[in-house]
Design a protein around this motif. Structure first.
Motif, PDB file in Angstrom:
ATOM      1  N   ARG A 121       7.280  -3.967   6.362  1.00 29.88           N
ATOM      2  CA  ARG A 121       8.273  -2.891   6.264  1.00 29.88           C
ATOM      3  C   ARG A 121       7.525  -1.595   6.017  1.00 29.88           C
ATOM      4  O   ARG A 121       6.680  -1.500   5.125  1.00 29.88           O
ATOM      5  CB  ARG A 121       9.241  -3.138   5.118  1.00 29.88           C
ATOM      6  CG  ARG A 121      10.251  -2.002   5.066  1.00 29.88           C
ATOM      7  CD  ARG A 121      11.356  -2.197   4.095  1.00 29.88           C
ATOM      8  NE  ARG A 121      11.860  -0.856   3.812  1.00 29.88           N
ATOM      9  CZ  ARG A 121      12.176  -0.405   2.641  1.00 29.88           C
ATOM     10  NH1 ARG A 121      12.096  -1.184   1.593  1.00 29.88           N
ATOM     11  NH2 ARG A 121      12.598   0.817   2.484  1.00 29.88           N
ATOM     12  N   ASP A 122       7.815  -0.611   6.854  1.00 29.37           N
ATOM     13  CA  ASP A 122       7.208   0.709   6.719  1.00 29.37           C
ATOM     14  C   ASP A 122       8.248   1.747   7.105  1.00 29.37           C
ATOM     15  O   ASP A 122       9.443   1.445   7.144  1.00 29.37           O
ATOM     16  CB  ASP A 122       5.921   0.822   7.556  1.00 29.37           C
ATOM     17  CG  ASP A 122       6.135   0.522   9.025  1.00 29.37           C
ATOM     18  OD1 ASP A 122       7.285   0.625   9.525  1.00 29.37           O
ATOM     19  OD2 ASP A 122       5.158   0.195   9.715  1.00 29.37           O
ATOM     20  N   ALA A 123       7.803   2.946   7.417  1.00 27.03           N
ATOM     21  CA  ALA A 123       8.740   4.029   7.764  1.00 27.03           C
ATOM     22  C   ALA A 123       9.566   3.705   9.005  1.00 27.03           C
ATOM     23  O   ALA A 123      10.641   4.273   9.205  1.00 27.03           O
ATOM     24  CB  ALA A 123       7.966   5.327   7.972  1.00 27.03           C
ATOM     25  N   ASN A 124       9.118   2.780   9.842  1.00 29.81           N
ATOM     26  CA  ASN A 124       9.838   2.395  11.061  1.00 29.81           C
ATOM     27  C   ASN A 124      10.816   1.250  10.839  1.00 29.81           C
ATOM     28  O   ASN A 124      11.433   0.774  11.788  1.00 29.81           O
ATOM     29  CB  ASN A 124       8.840   2.013  12.152  1.00 29.81           C
ATOM     30  CG  ASN A 124       7.970   3.174  12.549  1.00 29.81           C
ATOM     31  OD1 ASN A 124       8.444   4.305  12.663  1.00 29.81           O
ATOM     32  ND2 ASN A 124       6.689   2.923  12.718  1.00 29.81           N
ATOM     33  N   ASP A 174       0.861  -1.181   0.000  1.00 34.48           N
ATOM     34  CA  ASP A 174       0.000   0.000   0.000  1.00 34.48           C
ATOM     35  C   ASP A 174       0.897   1.231   0.000  1.00 34.48           C
ATOM     36  O   ASP A 174       2.113   1.113  -0.143  1.00 34.48           O
ATOM     37  CB  ASP A 174      -1.014  -0.012   1.152  1.00 34.48           C
ATOM     38  CG  ASP A 174      -0.372  -0.027   2.527  1.00 34.48           C
ATOM     39  OD1 ASP A 174       0.750   0.507   2.680  1.00 34.48           O
ATOM     40  OD2 ASP A 174      -0.983  -0.558   3.469  1.00 34.48           O
ATOM     41  N   ALA A 175       0.329   2.380   0.145  1.00 32.97           N
ATOM     42  CA  ALA A 175       1.103   3.624   0.026  1.00 32.97           C
ATOM     43  C   ALA A 175       2.202   3.740   1.077  1.00 32.97           C
ATOM     44  O   ALA A 175       3.237   4.363   0.821  1.00 32.97           O
ATOM     45  CB  ALA A 175       0.167   4.820   0.119  1.00 32.97           C
ATOM     46  N   ASP A 176       2.011   3.142   2.250  1.00 28.67           N
ATOM     47  CA  ASP A 176       2.949   3.344   3.357  1.00 28.67           C
ATOM     48  C   ASP A 176       3.736   2.115   3.787  1.00 28.67           C
ATOM     49  O   ASP A 176       4.590   2.217   4.660  1.00 28.67           O
ATOM     50  CB  ASP A 176       2.189   3.868   4.580  1.00 28.67           C
ATOM     51  CG  ASP A 176       1.476   5.175   4.294  1.00 28.67           C
ATOM     52  OD1 ASP A 176       2.042   5.997   3.540  1.00 28.67           O
ATOM     53  OD2 ASP A 176       0.356   5.353   4.796  1.00 28.67           O
ATOM     54  N   SER A 177       3.430   0.945   3.222  1.00 29.66           N
ATOM     55  CA  SER A 177       4.104  -0.255   3.715  1.00 29.66           C
ATOM     56  C   SER A 177       4.065  -1.394   2.697  1.00 29.66           C
ATOM     57  O   SER A 177       3.311  -1.359   1.729  1.00 29.66           O
ATOM     58  CB  SER A 177       3.457  -0.727   5.022  1.00 29.66           C
ATOM     59  OG  SER A 177       2.143  -1.170   4.789  1.00 29.66           O
TER      60      SER A 177
END
Length: 182
Positions: free
Chosen positions: A82-85, A61-64
């Motif tokens: 996996r995402d911003a973190n 998706d857009a963030d992960s």
């Protein structure tokens, strides 16, 4: 005598730097992964002659980026994200022999465009060589993994860890020739 001692200390210091454990490969930008619908995958892990086949559901998706691994019987084994973190992995049923960063880097090496991997590796000791379909991943000058991408098949031969991972899009696997083995 003093110069020999200095040279010896310098040699020991430099050899110690070479023995420091390396960190995980820098991940490419999540935004560089092309958007795609959720995919059902077949994952085949081979280590020391033992093969384990799992079902995976990969969703971007857009963030992960998310991957859920299931046993062939449908039991949820683990969730990876996996995402911003960064990369995280959760499992209450199965303790895999790898961590979230290991799985994330192997997915990245086979899913991301080569240009995104090269940008992610920029400024690090990691390099990508080869073609988009036959990639070689190096840490310093040591070959860590080979990645072969052929249609619906993605094969990762992790020479460093002694693992082979074949990822096949499940729908394509049912309708075409299976991926060749290593």
């Amino acid at each position: 005598m003093l110069s020999r001692l200095g040279a010896l200390l310098l040699a020991l210091l430099l050899s110690g730097c070479a023995l420091l454990p390396r960190g995980p490969a820098p991940p490419p930008a999540l935004a560089a992964l092309p958007q795609a619908p959720a995919q059902t995958l077949q994952l085949r892990f081979v280590h020391q002659g033992e093969a384990h086949v799992m079902i995976g559901v990969l969703r971007r998706d857009a963030d992960s980026l998310r991957l859920v691994l299931l046993s062939p019987q449908g039991q949820r084994l683990l969730s990876w994200q996996r995402d911003a973190n960064g990369a995280q992995m959760h499992s209450s049923v199965w303790q895999p022999p790898f961590d979230a960063d290991w799985l994330g880097s192997r997915l990245a090496w086979s899913l991301w465009p080569a240009e995104a991997l090269q940008q992610g590796f920029a400024g690090s000791r990691w390099t990508l060589r080869g073609s988009p379909q036959a990639r070689a991943i190096y840490y310093r000058k040591q070959l860590i993994a080979k990645v072969k991408i052929d249609g619906h098949c993605r094969q990762i031969d992790d020479l460093d860890a002694g693992y082979q991972l074949t990822i096949t899009v499940a729908e394509a696997a049912r309708n075409t020739t299976p991926c060749p083995s290593f």
